[in-house]
Structures are given as C-alpha cells and as structure tokens.
Design an enzyme around this catalytic site. Structure first.
Site, PDB file in Angstrom:
ATOM      1  N   ASN A  59      -6.567   4.981   8.013  1.00 18.70           N
ATOM      2  CA  ASN A  59      -6.163   3.584   8.107  1.00 18.70           C
ATOM      3  C   ASN A  59      -6.842   2.810   6.984  1.00 18.70           C
ATOM      4  O   ASN A  59      -7.936   3.156   6.548  1.00 18.70           O
ATOM      5  CB  ASN A  59      -6.621   3.010   9.461  1.00 18.70           C
ATOM      6  CG  ASN A  59      -6.243   1.550   9.630  1.00 18.70           C
ATOM      7  OD1 ASN A  59      -5.098   1.154   9.383  1.00 18.70           O
ATOM      8  ND2 ASN A  59      -7.197   0.725  10.044  1.00 18.70           N
ATOM      9  N   HIS A 109      -8.220  -1.011   6.071  1.00 22.40           N
ATOM     10  CA  HIS A 109      -8.582  -2.253   6.763  1.00 22.40           C
ATOM     11  C   HIS A 109      -9.181  -3.233   5.750  1.00 22.40           C
ATOM     12  O   HIS A 109     -10.014  -2.833   4.928  1.00 22.40           O
ATOM     13  CB  HIS A 109      -9.599  -1.934   7.866  1.00 22.40           C
ATOM     14  CG  HIS A 109      -9.962  -3.138   8.674  1.00 22.40           C
ATOM     15  ND1 HIS A 109      -9.116  -3.678   9.630  1.00 22.40           N
ATOM     16  CD2 HIS A 109     -11.069  -3.924   8.663  1.00 22.40           C
ATOM     17  CE1 HIS A 109      -9.690  -4.737  10.162  1.00 22.40           C
ATOM     18  NE2 HIS A 109     -10.868  -4.913   9.596  1.00 22.40           N
ATOM     19  N   ASP A 163     -10.709   0.595  14.308  1.00 18.29           N
ATOM     20  CA  ASP A 163     -11.419   0.395  13.034  1.00 18.29           C
ATOM     21  C   ASP A 163     -12.838   0.972  13.048  1.00 18.29           C
ATOM     22  O   ASP A 163     -13.780   0.361  12.516  1.00 18.29           O
ATOM     23  CB  ASP A 163     -11.469  -1.110  12.674  1.00 18.29           C
ATOM     24  CG  ASP A 163     -10.076  -1.689  12.479  1.00 18.29           C
ATOM     25  OD1 ASP A 163      -9.175  -0.948  12.051  1.00 18.29           O
ATOM     26  OD2 ASP A 163      -9.890  -2.886  12.770  1.00 18.29           O
ATOM     27  N   ASN A 176       0.834  -1.218   0.000  1.00 13.43           N
ATOM     28  CA  ASN A 176       0.000   0.000   0.000  1.00 13.43           C
ATOM     29  C   ASN A 176       0.863   1.260   0.000  1.00 13.43           C
ATOM     30  O   ASN A 176       0.502   2.255  -0.630  1.00 13.43           O
ATOM     31  CB  ASN A 176      -0.963  -0.007   1.196  1.00 13.43           C
ATOM     32  CG  ASN A 176      -2.164  -0.888   0.929  1.00 13.43           C
ATOM     33  OD1 ASN A 176      -3.034  -0.532   0.143  1.00 13.43           O
ATOM     34  ND2 ASN A 176      -2.191  -2.060   1.553  1.00 13.43           N
ATOM     35  N   ARG A 231      -0.422  -2.203  14.924  1.00 20.51           N
ATOM     36  CA  ARG A 231      -0.426  -1.880  16.353  1.00 20.51           C
ATOM     37  C   ARG A 231      -1.625  -0.987  16.650  1.00 20.51           C
ATOM     38  O   ARG A 231      -1.977  -0.132  15.820  1.00 20.51           O
ATOM     39  CB  ARG A 231       0.842  -1.102  16.764  1.00 20.51           C
ATOM     40  CG  ARG A 231       2.148  -1.713  16.347  1.00 20.51           C
ATOM     41  CD  ARG A 231       2.469  -2.994  17.055  1.00 20.51           C
ATOM     42  NE  ARG A 231       2.420  -2.909  18.515  1.00 20.51           N
ATOM     43  CZ  ARG A 231       2.429  -3.968  19.317  1.00 20.51           C
ATOM     44  NH1 ARG A 231       2.444  -5.185  18.810  1.00 20.51           N
ATOM     45  NH2 ARG A 231       2.401  -3.817  20.622  1.00 20.51           N
ATOM     46  N   ILE A 232      -2.196  -1.172  17.827  1.00 17.02           N
ATOM     47  CA  ILE A 232      -3.275  -0.273  18.257  1.00 17.02           C
ATOM     48  C   ILE A 232      -2.644   1.056  18.635  1.00 17.02           C
ATOM     49  O   ILE A 232      -1.623   1.092  19.337  1.00 17.02           O
ATOM     50  CB  ILE A 232      -4.033  -0.883  19.458  1.00 17.02           C
ATOM     51  CG1 ILE A 232      -4.821  -2.109  18.985  1.00 17.02           C
ATOM     52  CG2 ILE A 232      -4.953   0.153  20.117  1.00 17.02           C
ATOM     53  CD1 ILE A 232      -5.489  -2.889  20.100  1.00 17.02           C
TER      54      ILE A 232
END
Ligand code: GRF
Length: 222
Positions: free
Chosen positions: A135, A137, A173, A42, A119-120
């Site tokens: 982000n 997902h 998310d 990406n 990672r969170i």
C-alpha cells in the site's frame, strides 16, 4: 513537464532506502494487480516504470471501486483491463474482498498494489496474498495513519512529512515499511499543494518498492 511540476520537483526530498539503479532480473516479470479508487497517478507511475525498463513487471488488471474515475482512462491508455467492483453493491467488506480475490486470481496476479485504494481490507484479501500486498500512504508512517493523512499533518504543524510504501497487514497502515520519502511542509501549504509535493515522491518510491520485492534469481538457480 510544466513549470509547476518543475517547481514541485525541485523541492528538497529524501528517499530511504535510496533508489537503486535499474536492476534487471532474470526472473519472469512480476504479475501485478493494482487497486485504485481515484485519479490513478500511482498506477500510471508503475506503468511508466515498467515501460522505462525500471521494473520487471506487468500489470494484469486494474480493480476500481468508484465508477467514472480517472484511473480507468489511464488503464485504457496503457492497454490494461479494468474491472469495477463497486463497494456499494456489497453488504459486508468481506464480500467485496471475496470478489476482489476472485478477479485477482482470474487475472493470475501474484502481487497486489493498493495505489490509492480507499477501502479497509479484510483477512479475506490479506490471507489470499500473504505478504504480497503493498500500500502507498501519504505520510511518514507510523504518523498520521488512516484517512486525511495530509490534513492531519498540516493540523499537527509538522515541518516534514512524506509518503510510505508498506506491506499490508490486518491493522490499517501498519505493515512492514519498505520505502519512505520525506518532503518539507511549507508555510503557505494547502492540502492540495502538499499532496502534489508528496505525489512527486510517491511516483518514485512505489515502483522502487515493487522492484525491491521482485524475486531475485541467484546464480545457484540459473
Ligand atoms: C495517493 O496520495 C496515495 O498515497 C493515497 O491516495 C492517493 C492516490 O493517488 N492513498 P492516485 O489515485 O494514485 O493519483
């Protein structure tokens, strides 16, 4: 493009909102910081979109947390500096995020792209770049949040899945959805084949979502 990617690319998909034609802005390029934990395909899709003139941006830095990942080779190839912040060296998530913010500020980043960052993240990072972190997902959110989204989709037996680019907020998310792409799940799919099909679309919607966030120059400000 090899035969495999031709086949993958030929599967039906739906992108919403649709990809708009090359949109040039008079604004200065967006300064991106990209965070990756793995292959970095990406990252490369964003770099390619910039090179192709589809995205008015420059990648200031790649931050990565796993030594030796392929994303670093890609960054080298694209002439982008990379900085290792190994999460194993930090006791708390907040300490890692403090180090991330320092690097992003040092490289004068104004938009942060989590492109396979596994990672969170904490309010330390989120509050340093409010509504400026996105982000990608590998599911149609809000389905299958968190890790192993592709395996979860296969286990659930869904017939359509896909990928989502969203703003990052504190809940994992869950931020505002920017762009989604849907692809079919085929009977013979494995996590690998399904991931490959999803990634073709990820590489389309991630640059598109970033472009959508670009500050627009109105005639009033010209
Ligand atoms: C992507 O599938 C993304 O959705 C997930 O991690 C993967 C990263 O792939 N969060 P890559 O490192 O960009 O190739």
């Amino acid at each position: 493009m090899n035969n495999h990617s031709l086949l993958v690319d030929a599967t039906p998909h739906l992108i919403s909102p649709p990809i708009s034609p090359n949109r040039s802005t008079n604004s200065s390029p967006m300064k991106l910081g990209i965070m990756a934990s793995g292959s970095g395909s990406n990252f490369e899709a964003v770099a390619q979109a910039i090179k192709d003139g589809q995205l008015n941006a420059q990648i200031q830095v790649l931050i990565y947390n796993n030594p030796g990942i392929k994303a670093v080779e890609r960054a080298e190839r694209w002439g982008v500096p990379s900085v290792l912040l190994n999460h194993r060296d930090y006791k708390h998530r907040e300490e890692l995020d403090t180090a991330i913010v320092e690097v992003l500020q040092q490289y004068q980043v104004d938009w942060v792209v989590m492109a396979g960052w596994m990672r969170i993240v904490t309010p330390v990072l989120i509050n340093a770049f409010p509504d400026k972190i996105i982000n990608i997902h590998p599911s149609l959110l809000p389905s299958f949040k968190g890790a192993h989204a592709i395996e979860k989709a296969l286990e659930a037996g869904v017939k359509i899945t896909g990928c989502t680019v969203h703003l990052v907020c504190q809940e994992v998310d869950s931020g505002l959805i920017l762009v989604q792409a849907a692809v079919p799940v085929l009977p013979e799919d494995t996590p690998e084949t399904l991931h490959a099909r999803i990634q073709v679309q990820e590489h389309r919607i991630l640059p598109q979502a970033i472009a959508q966030l670009a500050p627009r120059t109105t005639s009033a400000t010209l």
